[in-house]
Design an enzyme around this catalytic site. Structure first.
Site, PDB file in Angstrom:
ATOM      1  N   LYS A   1      40.229  28.097  25.994  1.00 11.32           N
ATOM      2  CA  LYS A   1      40.849  28.980  24.993  1.00 11.32           C
ATOM      3  C   LYS A   1      41.966  29.713  25.722  1.00 11.32           C
ATOM      4  O   LYS A   1      41.738  30.714  26.395  1.00 11.32           O
ATOM      5  CB  LYS A   1      39.809  29.962  24.437  1.00 11.32           C
ATOM      6  CG  LYS A   1      40.026  30.411  23.003  1.00 11.32           C
ATOM      7  CD  LYS A   1      41.284  31.223  22.778  1.00 11.32           C
ATOM      8  CE  LYS A   1      41.195  32.659  23.230  1.00 11.32           C
ATOM      9  NZ  LYS A   1      42.513  33.334  23.212  1.00 11.32           N
TER      10      LYS A   1
ATOM     11  N   CYS B   1      46.978  39.218  39.039  1.00 13.33           N
ATOM     12  CA  CYS B   1      45.770  40.031  39.266  1.00 13.33           C
ATOM     13  C   CYS B   1      45.626  40.479  40.712  1.00 13.33           C
ATOM     14  O   CYS B   1      45.185  41.577  40.980  1.00 13.33           O
ATOM     15  CB  CYS B   1      44.534  39.265  38.826  1.00 13.33           C
ATOM     16  SG  CYS B   1      44.385  37.681  39.653  1.00 13.33           S
TER      17      CYS B   1
ATOM     18  N   GLU C   1      36.515  37.209  36.051  1.00 18.38           N
ATOM     19  CA  GLU C   1      37.603  37.542  36.992  1.00 18.38           C
ATOM     20  C   GLU C   1      38.515  38.515  36.256  1.00 18.38           C
ATOM     21  O   GLU C   1      39.233  38.115  35.335  1.00 18.38           O
ATOM     22  CB  GLU C   1      38.390  36.281  37.379  1.00 18.38           C
ATOM     23  CG  GLU C   1      37.597  35.284  38.200  1.00 18.38           C
ATOM     24  CD  GLU C   1      37.488  35.670  39.663  1.00 18.38           C
ATOM     25  OE1 GLU C   1      36.412  35.437  40.230  1.00 18.38           O
ATOM     26  OE2 GLU C   1      38.465  36.202  40.236  1.00 18.38           O
TER      27      GLU C   1
HETATM   28  P1  NAD Z   1      42.845  39.918  27.919  1.00 20.35           P
HETATM   29  O1  NAD Z   1      41.544  40.404  28.428  1.00 20.35           O
HETATM   30  O2  NAD Z   1      43.510  40.681  26.843  1.00 20.35           O
HETATM   31  O3  NAD Z   1      42.695  38.424  27.363  1.00 20.35           O
HETATM   32  C1  NAD Z   1      42.215  37.379  28.181  1.00 20.35           C
HETATM   33  C2  NAD Z   1      41.718  36.261  27.273  1.00 20.35           C
HETATM   34  O4  NAD Z   1      40.579  36.720  26.568  1.00 20.35           O
HETATM   35  C3  NAD Z   1      42.724  35.814  26.213  1.00 20.35           C
HETATM   36  O5  NAD Z   1      42.638  34.412  26.056  1.00 20.35           O
HETATM   37  C4  NAD Z   1      42.216  36.518  24.969  1.00 20.35           C
HETATM   38  O6  NAD Z   1      42.579  35.864  23.772  1.00 20.35           O
HETATM   39  C5  NAD Z   1      40.724  36.436  25.205  1.00 20.35           C
HETATM   40  N1  NAD Z   1      39.923  37.409  24.442  1.00 20.35           N
HETATM   41  C6  NAD Z   1      40.276  38.649  24.043  1.00 20.35           C
HETATM   42  N2  NAD Z   1      39.279  39.210  23.329  1.00 20.35           N
HETATM   43  C7  NAD Z   1      38.265  38.313  23.301  1.00 20.35           C
HETATM   44  C8  NAD Z   1      36.973  38.321  22.720  1.00 20.35           C
HETATM   45  N3  NAD Z   1      36.516  39.356  22.023  1.00 20.35           N
HETATM   46  N4  NAD Z   1      36.197  37.230  22.887  1.00 20.35           N
HETATM   47  C9  NAD Z   1      36.641  36.161  23.588  1.00 20.35           C
HETATM   48  N5  NAD Z   1      37.863  36.101  24.140  1.00 20.35           N
HETATM   49  C10 NAD Z   1      38.675  37.170  24.019  1.00 20.35           C
HETATM   50  O7  NAD Z   1      43.781  39.756  29.213  1.00 20.35           O
HETATM   51  P2  NAD Z   1      45.302  39.332  29.271  1.00 20.35           P
HETATM   52  O8  NAD Z   1      46.096  40.488  28.732  1.00 20.35           O
HETATM   53  O9  NAD Z   1      45.491  37.986  28.669  1.00 20.35           O
HETATM   54  O10 NAD Z   1      45.541  39.186  30.843  1.00 20.35           O
HETATM   55  C11 NAD Z   1      45.820  40.268  31.677  1.00 20.35           C
HETATM   56  C12 NAD Z   1      44.559  40.756  32.365  1.00 20.35           C
HETATM   57  O11 NAD Z   1      43.940  39.656  33.041  1.00 20.35           O
HETATM   58  C13 NAD Z   1      44.822  41.772  33.434  1.00 20.35           C
HETATM   59  O12 NAD Z   1      43.855  42.789  33.365  1.00 20.35           O
HETATM   60  C14 NAD Z   1      44.653  40.998  34.731  1.00 20.35           C
HETATM   61  O13 NAD Z   1      44.287  41.759  35.836  1.00 20.35           O
HETATM   62  C15 NAD Z   1      43.598  40.027  34.357  1.00 20.35           C
HETATM   63  N6  NAD Z   1      43.631  38.852  35.234  1.00 20.35           N
HETATM   64  C16 NAD Z   1      42.667  38.725  36.189  1.00 20.35           C
HETATM   65  C17 NAD Z   1      42.692  37.632  37.051  1.00 20.35           C
HETATM   66  C18 NAD Z   1      41.627  37.471  38.121  1.00 20.35           C
HETATM   67  O14 NAD Z   1      41.521  36.375  38.671  1.00 20.35           O
HETATM   68  N7  NAD Z   1      40.882  38.485  38.463  1.00 20.35           N
HETATM   69  C19 NAD Z   1      43.691  36.668  36.930  1.00 20.35           C
HETATM   70  C20 NAD Z   1      44.652  36.838  35.940  1.00 20.35           C
HETATM   71  C21 NAD Z   1      44.613  37.928  35.090  1.00 20.35           C
END
Ligand code: NAD
Length: 492
Positions: A175, A284, A250
């Site tokens: 997804k 991240c 993550e």
């Molecule tokens: P987000 O949490 O808003 O979304 C991530 C994913 O989760 C998206 O595909 C979104 O559609 C999905 N999602 C959202 N709500 C959901 C739900 N209720 N159920 C299932 N899926 C859901 O994050 P983002 O804005 O896309 O990315 C940025 C964030 O990701 C930052 O906080 C960053 O630090 C983190 N990140 C972490 C890593 C790591 O390896 N630690 C890597 C990349 C990004």
């Protein structure tokens, strides 16, 4: 306008029951495709296809080496299609072509090759604790895995989920973020060319609050591998409890690069700038806090300012461009808000601090200058909250103890970097810092071999490395009596 749909059994759906969402190029602000999102029925069909593919004789009889062979072939196919993949990713994210061609596509291929080679090296242990019995542990796939992706590295992230999941023998439903679906759809189609059976890699498109939520709650999804924000990660963990699903999270970070006075300052400044501003700070593991020993504070600021001038920002198709735009208008607004908050908190701007206005095709894009803040105190919002934008907070420290206290004084614990020529200090810092990965006198090296196990609010579980493969395996133990005289057990 081109329509893009979910992928089921290697084919893109052209009709789904869900809403239609525009896909925007953040460099220009223009709509580049229309995305057909999944409703509950569509998610159901996708998961049913994944379950059927997982249980099929074709997949179950495929040896781990053959699964590895398919991943190896997929890596070759990725490279052969690198122009098209780079162009799709560029349009979807605004990333510079050079970053895509020189770093992200090669990294995607190397993740696939790493797990391809590991597929037939998953080993249990033979134990020996009683006579007349043979005891061992083995590993099995979970079944259908949901791989939920963020928008910051769409292609790299899809490989980071698919490669270990398949190497371990699972099927996966990807997804992608609703903001960056293009390369996940292409990736799933290329999986078929690589000989991966239909349905083993499917793609569900849509928003997290609708498609994502339905997917993670689906009873036939047995494991969730999530990369994204801490708030959503917590929510997913809570949802998973009801069906006791395995979860890997993550999440966010507020990482620190720590520069001691005895460091190679020129290299440390390069590392600080690359880490903070590559991908416009939307990474991240990037270090958005720069901790500098106070005796070198003014020298280091001068070096940073000089180096910052060399960063080229702008047209992603220009080969010299290093930095692209913010991924969405919302992320752009968030980063600008934090620059305002910094001013209100009493910080000063050493460099940047403004939105960027272009007069050409980039005029509608989400552009911000790489920004360095000084006079930042360790407990300010800009020093403790994840901004996920090109904003670097510089904090000065007196000694090692203070550097450790500041670095560990945030809720996150993802990565860190220490710069010093004193190897004993480097070791002490490595032990003292509460983060999953630490780079000493280097930055962001070791992918995909080194695991990244998040600490604190940065998540649970582990991604990358062999450890990241084991996260997609369920453990089982067996005790087999081979001797008639072996006791039944429990001394009965
Ligand atoms: P987000 O949490 O808003 O979304 C991530 C994913 O989760 C998206 O595909 C979104 O559609 C999905 N999602 C959202 N709500 C959901 C739900 N209720 N159920 C299932 N899926 C859901 O994050 P983002 O804005 O896309 O990315 C940025 C964030 O990701 C930052 O906080 C960053 O630090 C983190 N990140 C972490 C890593 C790591 O390896 N630690 C890597 C990349 C990004």
């Amino acid at each position: 306008m081109e329509k893009i749909g979910p992928v089921i059994n290697g084919k893109e759906l052209k009709i789904t029951g869900g809403e239609i969402v525009d896909v925007i190029n953040p460099a220009t602000g223009k709509t580049i495709a229309r995305q057909l999102c999944c409703d509950a029925k569509c998610v159901d069909e996708i998961v049913a296809s994944s379950k059927q593919a997982f249980q099929s004789a074709q997949w179950q009889s495929m040896s781990p080496s053959d699964r590895g062979y398919c991943l190896m072939k997929l890596a070759d196919i990725m490279e052969a299609n690198s122009d098209e993949l780079a162009d799709l990713e560029l349009q979807d994210t605004g990333k510079p072509i050079t970053q895509l061609k020189n770093t992200e596509i090669p990294l995607t291929a190397s993740i696939l090759r790493f797990y391809a080679g590991a597929a037939d090296k998953i080993e249990g242990r033979v134990k020996s604790f009683s006579k007349g019995t043979f005891q061992f542990t083995l590993y099995e796939p979970y079944g259908v895995v949901a791989g939920i992706l963020p928008w910051n590295y769409p292609l790299v992230n899809v490989a980071m989920k698919v490669a270990p999941a398949l190497a371990a023998g699972n099927a996966i439903v990807i997804k992608p973020s609703v903001d960056t679906p293009l390369t996940s759809v292409k990736f799933a189609k290329l999986c078929i060319e690589a000989g991966i059976p239909n349905g083993i890699v499917n793609v569900a498109l849509g928003k997290g609050s609708s498609t994502g939520e339905i997917l993670i709650k689906h009873p036939d999804v047995k494991k969730i591998s999530f990369t994204g924000s801490t708030v959503i990660g917590q929510h997913i963990q809570r949802q998973a409890v009801d069906q006791m699903k395995a979860v890997n999270l993550e999440l966010g970070g507020k990482n620190a690069i720590i520069v001691f006075a005895d460091a190679d300052l020129d290299k440390a400044a390069d590392a600080a700038i690359i880490s903070a501003f590559i991908n416009a700070g939307q990474l991240c593991v990037s270090c958005s806090r720069l901790l500098v020993q106070d005796s070198i504070s003014s020298d280091f600021q001068s070096i940073l300012k000089k180096k910052l001038k060399k960063l080229s920002i702008g047209n992603p198709y220009d080969k010299d461009t290093l930095i692209g735009p913010m991924i969405t208008k919302a992320q752009y607004d968030t980063a600008l808000d934090y620059i305002k908050i910094a001013a209100e908190e009493g910080c000063h701007i050493l460099a940047g601090g403004n939105r960027m206005n272009f007069s050409d095709s980039l005029a509608g894009g989400f552009w911000i200058e790489p920004t360095i803040l000084t006079d930042v105190k360790a407990d300010m919002r800009v020093a403790t909250e994840e901004i996920f934008g090109p904003v670097l907070s510089m904090i000065f420290f007196k000694d090692e103890a203070e550097a450790v206290k500041i670095s560990n004084g945030v809720i996150y614990g993802l990565s860190g970097s220490v710069w010093t020529r004193d190897s004993s200090r480097a070791m002490r810092m490595t032990i003292a810092l509460n983060t999953g990965i630490i780079w000493v006198n280097c930055m962001m090296d070791g992918y995909p071999q080194i695991p990244v196990p998040p600490h604190k609010m940065s998540g649970t579980g582990v991604e990358l490395g062999i450890e990241g493969l084991m996260a997609y395996c369920k453990q089982k133990s067996a005790v087999m009596a081979y001797d008639d005289k072996a006791p039944v057990g429990w001394n009965l």
